[in-house]
Every structure is written in C-alpha cells, then in structure tokens.
Design a protein around this motif. Structure first.
Motif, PDB file in Angstrom:
ATOM      1  N   PHE A 184     -27.429  42.696 -15.636  1.00  0.00           N
ATOM      2  CA  PHE A 184     -26.544  43.550 -14.825  1.00  0.00           C
ATOM      3  C   PHE A 184     -25.333  42.904 -14.311  1.00  0.00           C
ATOM      4  N   LEU A 185     -25.456  41.710 -13.328  1.00  0.00           N
ATOM      5  CA  LEU A 185     -24.807  41.164 -12.794  1.00  0.00           C
ATOM      6  C   LEU A 185     -23.755  40.411 -13.699  1.00  0.00           C
ATOM      7  N   ALA A 186     -24.251  39.969 -14.758  1.00  0.00           N
ATOM      8  CA  ALA A 186     -23.345  39.152 -15.655  1.00  0.00           C
ATOM      9  C   ALA A 186     -22.366  40.074 -16.217  1.00  0.00           C
ATOM     10  N   VAL A 187     -22.940  41.478 -16.514  1.00  0.00           N
ATOM     11  CA  VAL A 187     -21.924  42.414 -17.118  1.00  0.00           C
ATOM     12  C   VAL A 187     -20.959  42.942 -16.096  1.00  0.00           C
ATOM     13  N   HIS A 188     -21.420  43.215 -14.884  1.00  0.00           N
ATOM     14  CA  HIS A 188     -20.558  43.423 -13.966  1.00  0.00           C
ATOM     15  C   HIS A 188     -19.284  42.504 -13.511  1.00  0.00           C
ATOM     16  N   ARG A 189     -19.619  41.046 -13.815  1.00  0.00           N
ATOM     17  CA  ARG A 189     -18.671  40.140 -13.493  1.00  0.00           C
ATOM     18  C   ARG A 189     -17.584  39.936 -14.724  1.00  0.00           C
ATOM     19  N   ALA A 190     -18.431  40.145 -15.970  1.00  0.00           N
ATOM     20  CA  ALA A 190     -17.515  39.899 -17.154  1.00  0.00           C
ATOM     21  C   ALA A 190     -16.756  40.983 -17.437  1.00  0.00           C
ATOM     22  N   GLY A 191     -17.184  42.033 -17.061  1.00  0.00           N
ATOM     23  CA  GLY A 191     -16.438  43.564 -17.415  1.00  0.00           C
ATOM     24  C   GLY A 191     -16.657  43.754 -19.120  1.00  0.00           C
ATOM     25  N   SER A 192     -17.716  43.123 -19.674  1.00  0.00           N
ATOM     26  CA  SER A 192     -18.099  43.702 -21.014  1.00  0.00           C
ATOM     27  C   SER A 192     -19.573  43.154 -21.270  1.00  0.00           C
ATOM     28  N   VAL A 193     -20.086  43.684 -22.120  1.00  0.00           N
ATOM     29  CA  VAL A 193     -21.682  43.061 -22.582  1.00  0.00           C
ATOM     30  C   VAL A 193     -21.281  41.895 -23.271  1.00  0.00           C
ATOM     31  N   THR A 194     -20.356  41.590 -24.290  1.00  0.00           N
ATOM     32  CA  THR A 194     -20.184  40.800 -24.946  1.00  0.00           C
ATOM     33  C   THR A 194     -19.806  39.352 -24.040  1.00  0.00           C
ATOM     34  N   ASP A 236      -3.506  33.627 -13.916  1.00  0.00           N
ATOM     35  CA  ASP A 236      -3.699  33.168 -15.434  1.00  0.00           C
ATOM     36  C   ASP A 236      -4.338  31.777 -15.346  1.00  0.00           C
ATOM     37  N   ASP A 237      -4.187  30.996 -14.302  1.00  0.00           N
ATOM     38  CA  ASP A 237      -4.885  29.766 -14.089  1.00  0.00           C
ATOM     39  C   ASP A 237      -6.569  29.901 -14.140  1.00  0.00           C
ATOM     40  N   LEU A 238      -6.876  31.179 -13.292  1.00  0.00           N
ATOM     41  CA  LEU A 238      -8.211  31.366 -13.103  1.00  0.00           C
ATOM     42  C   LEU A 238      -8.926  31.641 -14.645  1.00  0.00           C
ATOM     43  N   VAL A 239      -8.107  32.648 -15.178  1.00  0.00           N
ATOM     44  CA  VAL A 239      -8.793  33.278 -16.354  1.00  0.00           C
ATOM     45  C   VAL A 239      -8.950  32.324 -17.432  1.00  0.00           C
ATOM     46  N   ALA A 240      -7.850  31.189 -17.297  1.00  0.00           N
ATOM     47  CA  ALA A 240      -7.919  30.137 -18.362  1.00  0.00           C
ATOM     48  C   ALA A 240      -8.776  28.848 -17.934  1.00  0.00           C
ATOM     49  N   GLY A 241      -9.579  29.056 -16.930  1.00  0.00           N
ATOM     50  CA  GLY A 241     -10.557  28.137 -16.534  1.00  0.00           C
ATOM     51  C   GLY A 241     -10.042  26.973 -15.767  1.00  0.00           C
ATOM     52  N   ARG A 242      -8.671  26.934 -15.424  1.00  0.00           N
ATOM     53  CA  ARG A 242      -8.044  26.029 -14.654  1.00  0.00           C
ATOM     54  C   ARG A 242      -8.586  25.878 -13.230  1.00  0.00           C
ATOM     55  N   PRO A 246      -6.400  41.490  -8.378  1.00  0.00           N
ATOM     56  CA  PRO A 246      -6.512  41.372  -9.755  1.00  0.00           C
ATOM     57  C   PRO A 246      -7.062  42.654 -10.440  1.00  0.00           C
ATOM     58  N   ARG A 247      -6.243  42.742 -11.634  1.00  0.00           N
ATOM     59  CA  ARG A 247      -6.757  43.846 -12.475  1.00  0.00           C
ATOM     60  C   ARG A 247      -7.154  43.525 -13.819  1.00  0.00           C
ATOM     61  N   ARG A 248      -7.565  42.294 -13.945  1.00  0.00           N
ATOM     62  CA  ARG A 248      -8.066  41.580 -15.148  1.00  0.00           C
ATOM     63  C   ARG A 248      -9.479  41.381 -15.346  1.00  0.00           C
ATOM     64  N   ARG A 249     -10.078  41.931 -16.436  1.00  0.00           N
ATOM     65  CA  ARG A 249     -11.331  42.004 -16.867  1.00  0.00           C
ATOM     66  C   ARG A 249     -11.856  40.571 -16.941  1.00  0.00           C
ATOM     67  N   GLY A 250     -13.217  40.549 -16.359  1.00  0.00           N
ATOM     68  CA  GLY A 250     -13.701  39.163 -16.242  1.00  0.00           C
ATOM     69  C   GLY A 250     -13.516  38.367 -15.067  1.00  0.00           C
ATOM     70  N   VAL A 251     -13.041  39.003 -13.996  1.00  0.00           N
ATOM     71  CA  VAL A 251     -12.498  38.368 -12.770  1.00  0.00           C
ATOM     72  C   VAL A 251     -13.552  38.946 -11.581  1.00  0.00           C
ATOM     73  N   LEU A 262     -10.241  37.361  -2.658  1.00  0.00           N
ATOM     74  CA  LEU A 262     -10.676  36.193  -3.308  1.00  0.00           C
ATOM     75  C   LEU A 262     -11.322  36.321  -4.545  1.00  0.00           C
ATOM     76  N   ALA A 263     -10.759  35.927  -5.505  1.00  0.00           N
ATOM     77  CA  ALA A 263     -11.141  35.966  -6.968  1.00  0.00           C
ATOM     78  C   ALA A 263     -12.007  34.722  -7.761  1.00  0.00           C
ATOM     79  N   ALA A 264     -12.708  35.079  -8.518  1.00  0.00           N
ATOM     80  CA  ALA A 264     -13.522  33.983  -9.059  1.00  0.00           C
ATOM     81  C   ALA A 264     -14.012  34.155 -10.565  1.00  0.00           C
ATOM     82  N   ARG A 265     -14.134  33.192 -11.158  1.00  0.00           N
ATOM     83  CA  ARG A 265     -14.244  33.111 -12.485  1.00  0.00           C
ATOM     84  C   ARG A 265     -15.951  33.434 -12.944  1.00  0.00           C
ATOM     85  N   PRO A 266     -16.218  34.522 -13.605  1.00  0.00           N
ATOM     86  CA  PRO A 266     -17.822  34.890 -13.609  1.00  0.00           C
ATOM     87  C   PRO A 266     -18.541  33.641 -13.866  1.00  0.00           C
TER      88      PRO A 266
END
Length: 294
Positions: A11-21, A132-138, A148-153, A268-272
């Motif tokens: 559940f927490l992984a889905v919540h953080r990633a914004g998708s089941v995939t 951008d750097d957060l989503v890209a893994g930098r 942030p309105r981006r999925r997976g953050v 405060l935003a983090a990469r899942p």
C-alpha cells in the motif's frame, strides 16, 4: 482486523509511486501481486484507499490518512532490517532547495547529522529544476516553495514562511502609518526576480491591488535582497526568518503589520525509491523537527 506487513508495504509503495506498476518496480515483485495485496487491504479496512485513473491511481482521504499513520513505522522497521544500528550512514544523501533557506536554516539543522557521519551533497535551485532533478534521481530530497504535482513524488508540508514588508529606517521614517501603495510610489523596490512574484503577491493579498511598477533592483538571491534593503536601496518583501535579526537590531523596519500576513508553504519532497532509507529518514526527521523554530 488483521493486516500483514506485506499488505501495508505494498500500500505505501503504491501511495508513494502513484501507480501499481511503479510500486511493483519499487518492491521488486509482479504487478498482479501488488494489485491483489491492495485489493485485500481495501477489503480489510472496508473502504477504497485509491481512486483508479486511466494512468495510475490517486489516494482517497482514507488512503492519505493510512499513509500518514503507517509511513514512519514502516520506514523505521525497514531501517532496522537493512542497516546496523550503530553503523555509519551507508549512503550519501543528495538534497536540494532554495539557496537562502539552505544557507540560513536547512544546513544548520543538519550539522549534527554530518558530525555523526552523514555524507551530504547539496544543490540550490528553483522549484521546477529541483523537481526535475528529484524525478530523474539526481536528488533524494528537495525543499520546494511550490507543491509538487508530479506522480511518484512523496510530499509533506515542511514550513509556513511568513512575509514582511521591510525597509531601512531612512525610508521608514518618511512613510505614513499605516503605509499604503500610494505612499510607497516613490520608494524603490528591490525584487528577487524580474516579475517580482513575492512583491506582487504581497500587494495582491495585503493591499488588494495589483503591483504595476517595475523593480528598481533585481537580484536572484534573497540574501542579496536583504543586504540591499539594509543598505538603504529601497523596500522589499522578505520571509520573516530571513530578516528576523535585522528587525531585532533595527537595521530594517517592518512597514506594515497586517492582521493576516501572507504565508507560503514550503514542502519536503522525496523520491519513493529512497524515502525509507535510514539516512534519508534521518535528514527528514531533522528538518521536520527544526522547522517549527524557523
């Protein structure tokens, strides 16, 4: 109600990633497994935890509440299982944020962790670049002035910064009390950007009018804006944390004390993929603990 840790982790992984995939990729399991676990958890709690979208999912109010309750315990458990409690922090944390906040508040709040062995790499930037750097893994974590309105953050509120209209005493002595936009017409304005977003927001929310003037001085660092105001260049709007010392010493004066000062929430935003790591959690907890005193 009996719920296994596997269901809560999924559940927490889905919540953080914004998708089941995305959650399946984070967990290293098959997508149907995550789907089945999510369905089982929703049946156990008796309510939907996500609304299904054409691409991904969005949490319901119940989903957000459950995530708030389980994230910290699950992250702590993961840290216990993957790290030696007495060992040095295993990996470097890459952190981004506004230059002024990093220098004045964030890095002082993290000094103790660095002394304990944390390795930290810090980059300053504007919200879009940071995300951008957060989503890209930098980056692993980013403090941003825009939600942030981006999925997976993974996002949580950090601090509400209050804004103050200030000027040096030489200018303040010439102005009426209370100050008005008309009275400020002949006072040079010092801005963070050419579009003067902070000044414009103050004019709109406090004076209920549009700022139509062009700033006399533009410098893309609020610490430089503060220095210019102290030097008598004109008036500006600054976060209260950034000019508290100057207000106390009399180097600048607040020109207005509105009943409800303008506020801006910092997030405060983090990469899942790294949100549960021991060192990332240590930085997160230190910032959340320090922020109320800013």
């Amino acid at each position: 109600m009996k719920v296994s840790l596997d269901l809560l982790r999924s559940f927490l992984a889905v919540h953080r990633a914004g998708s089941v995939t995305g959650a399946a990729e984070l967990l290293g399991v098959a997508q149907p497994t995550v789907t089945a676990q999510l369905r089982a958890l929703e049946e156990a709690v008796g309510r939907p935890l996500f609304d299904r979208l054409p691409r991904g999912v969005t949490p319901t109010a119940a989903g957000d509440e459950l995530a708030r309750r389980v994230a910290e315990p699950l992250d702590r458990l993961a840290a216990v299982l993957t790290d030696e409690p007495e060992a040095a922090y295993a990996r470097t944390v890459f952190l981004g944020g506004p230059a002024e906040l990093l220098a004045e508040r964030v890095l002082p709040a993290l000094g103790g962790l660095v002394a304990e062995g944390l390795e930290l790499r810090v980059a300053a930037g504007l919200p879009d670049r940071l995300l951008d750097d957060l989503v890209a893994g930098r980056l692993d974590l980013a403090v941003t002035s825009v939600r942030p309105r981006r999925r997976g953050v993974v996002v949580e509120p950090l601090y509400d910064e209050e804004f103050v209209l200030v000027a040096a005493p030489a200018w303040a002595d010439r102005l009426p009390d209370p100050v008005t936009p008309a009275a400020l017409r002949d006072v040079p304005l010092v801005a963070y950007g050419e579009e003067a977003p902070i000044l414009r927001r103050y004019w709109r929310t406090v004076f209920d009018t549009r700022l139509t003037r062009t700033p006399s001085l533009v410098v893309a660092d609020l610490r430089a804006v503060r220095a210019a105001v102290v030097a008598g260049a004109g008036a500006s709007v600054l976060p209260a944390y950034l000019c508290r010392g100057e207000l106390a010493s009399g180097a600048v004066r607040a020109l207005l004390a509105p009943p409800v000062p303008p506020l801006n929430t910092l997030f405060l935003a983090a990469r899942p993929a790294v949100a549960g790591r021991r060192e990332v959690q240590a930085v997160r907890r230190a910032l959340l603990a320090a922020a109320p005193g800013w």
